[in-house]
Enzyme design. Sequence first.
Site, PDB file in Angstrom:
ATOM      1  N   HIS A 205     -11.282  10.635   6.617  1.00 17.39           N
ATOM      2  CA  HIS A 205     -11.020   9.318   6.796  1.00 17.39           C
ATOM      3  C   HIS A 205     -10.559   8.954   8.354  1.00 17.39           C
ATOM      4  CE1 HIS A 205     -10.421   5.046   6.074  1.00 17.39           C
ATOM      5  NE2 HIS A 205      -9.138   5.410   6.085  1.00 17.39           N
TER       6      HIS A 205
ATOM      7  N   ARG B 270      -1.076   9.224   1.261  1.00 21.70           N
ATOM      8  CA  ARG B 270      -2.429   9.479   1.212  1.00 21.70           C
ATOM      9  C   ARG B 270      -2.555  11.068   1.155  1.00 21.70           C
ATOM     10  NH1 ARG B 270      -5.579   5.493   5.205  1.00 21.70           N
ATOM     11  NH2 ARG B 270      -5.408   3.719   4.021  1.00 21.70           N
TER      12      ARG B 270
ATOM     13  N   ARG C  15      -1.019   9.829   8.557  1.00 24.72           N
ATOM     14  CA  ARG C  15      -0.948   8.159   8.755  1.00 24.72           C
ATOM     15  C   ARG C  15      -0.441   7.492   7.965  1.00 24.72           C
ATOM     16  NH1 ARG C  15      -4.319   4.033   8.533  1.00 24.72           N
ATOM     17  NH2 ARG C  15      -6.070   5.271   8.272  1.00 24.72           N
TER      18      ARG C  15
ATOM     19  N   LEU D 259      -5.083  -0.118  12.275  1.00 27.47           N
ATOM     20  CA  LEU D 259      -5.471  -1.043  13.321  1.00 27.47           C
ATOM     21  C   LEU D 259      -4.389  -1.788  13.981  1.00 27.47           C
ATOM     22  CD1 LEU D 259      -7.416  -3.388  10.597  1.00 27.47           C
ATOM     23  CD2 LEU D 259      -8.382  -2.196  12.251  1.00 27.47           C
TER      24      LEU D 259
ATOM     25  N   HIS E  75      -8.870  10.326   2.796  1.00 24.67           N
ATOM     26  CA  HIS E  75      -8.711   9.073   1.923  1.00 24.67           C
ATOM     27  C   HIS E  75      -8.906   9.670   0.558  1.00 24.67           C
ATOM     28  CE1 HIS E  75      -8.689   5.205   0.402  1.00 24.67           C
ATOM     29  NE2 HIS E  75      -8.141   4.723   1.531  1.00 24.67           N
TER      30      HIS E  75
ATOM     31  N   GLU F 283       0.968  -1.235   0.073  1.00 24.47           N
ATOM     32  CA  GLU F 283      -0.115  -0.014  -0.131  1.00 24.47           C
ATOM     33  C   GLU F 283       0.922   1.167   0.021  1.00 24.47           C
ATOM     34  OE1 GLU F 283      -3.053  -0.222   2.886  1.00 24.47           O
ATOM     35  OE2 GLU F 283      -3.768  -2.165   2.317  1.00 24.47           O
TER      36      GLU F 283
END
Length: 567
Positions: free
Chosen positions: A365, A306, A400, A406, A263, A110
């Site tokens: 987001h 992002r 982030r 998570l 996002h 990612e």
Amino acid sequence: MSHVLIIGSGIAGLTTALRLAGRHEVTVVTKDGVGESNTAMAQGGIAGVLAADDTVEAHVADTLVAGTGLGDEAAVRVLCTEGPDRILELAAAGVDFDRDRTGEWSRGLEGAHSIPRILHAGGDATGKAIIEALTNALRAAVAAGRVRLLEHTMLLDLVTAPTGPSEATGPAGSAVPTGPAGSVVPTGPARSPARHTSRCTGVSLLRNGVHEFLAADAVILATGGAGQLYAHTTNPEGATGDGLAAAIRAGTAVSDMEFYQFHPTALAGSGFLISEAVRGAGALLLDANGHRFMPDIDRRGELAPRDVVALAIHRRMAEQNGLPCYLDARSVPEVVTHFPSIARGLAAHGFDLAADLIPVTPAAHYFMGGINTDLDGRTNIAGLFAVGEVACSGVHGANRLASNSLLEGAVFGARAAEAIATEFETRTGPIPEPSRASHSATAASLSLSTKLGSSSNRISREELQELAWTHLGVEREGHGLRTVLDRLGEGRPLVTDVEPAELREGFETSNLAHIARYIAAQALARQESRGAHTRTDFPTSGALSTRRPESVDLMSTSSLLQEAASC
């Protein structure tokens, strides 16, 4: 046995609760059903170093680079070092991570990761798999009498009492709110120690339309973010910043409120999230003319951080008169097989992931800012902890890194649980009783005869969301930030009777407005562009300093009742 109260039932709250169950009296409070949270909606996965060709140092470096200089290296190192063990514990709890043809866990790539290290479950249903496993474990603990669960119960406020001379120290910002709640925006290094001046002794709740008080020896806020502040968000309806707003009113220090991550790829018009993992699998971003534009902006293309991708899409949309950009996954092999939840969600909106260009726009987001904590979740109020998105532990900096959220909930939820257990085992002396005078006043102000403001000068949820999207969104500038502060600083309204059913929405909108003022004030104070904070009137990054902007005075605000009255 001490009573520990956990507010929230995402990965952070459930991790904390399960580690304390049986060791202390544990109560979990959740506004909706247990597990209904941002965690359950997480598609992208969980990042962790679990392969021989990856290193903790590489994960640390990627996280710090994504944070554009504001990440706390000690916190990042804790995250990346302890993360693999927390992932293994999730697997042991029943999370069935996807495997490749060799039987090993599949690893995805990612944005801003230097190596594939993202684990998924169910292709694009990682959060759902995690929540199912943790919720099953929690319900088993409830059935065994080791945890009490209060669902459909909303946090209204924290109850505090002055500390005694022997209270421990905890983190604080460069300024702690004094005077009326909300009169100061505390900023500064999140982990500098300061002596506690108050202790959290319980909470006030709204349950079945009735105000209740619940005493506790320790309170852990795991209430998530505040995405419902914005007109366009990937967050569920319950993400209204209740824990953050209550903590601010109680006097906690907060930091990095200007950093809200957008996002890049939400389905235009719906807020339905299309995971970054789809771009990691090879999907491209095209403008309205079919041109692939990300390589023109960043050498990492669609896998840039992002903040870079969201800003690029936002500006390209402005250049094409608001028309959306497109996600092109038509050449991604077996894309529907790999991303079944996304494919089903898009199909419900009339799009075929494998055959159509998917119109996308940025959407609010994830909140990088929040309650200042140390590495164990402690705040500057004794007995009050914060974990997960509501906290600002320093791991995310100004932006982030994908799939670290998570991981953060699992790592710091576990650390907070151990810190609480250790504190109670070693504590000497009595714990202060809740202030009954304060409780009585709060109970009176929040009775079922609560009054909300008249329609002539209330701000509706829709107006607040549009105000935030326009002036606190992907790009900001000084005049717009002052507009937010001016609009949300208007005088007190008249009062009218309302039905109890309106209380929840009124309090939620009040909380969002309270948070919006803090975002605007800290965004106004940060006169540079960095990470997720882009100022068009200060388009470059300033010299990096360990000091955050000086404290910013806000208008005085009084009780939650008065806050709700202006909503």
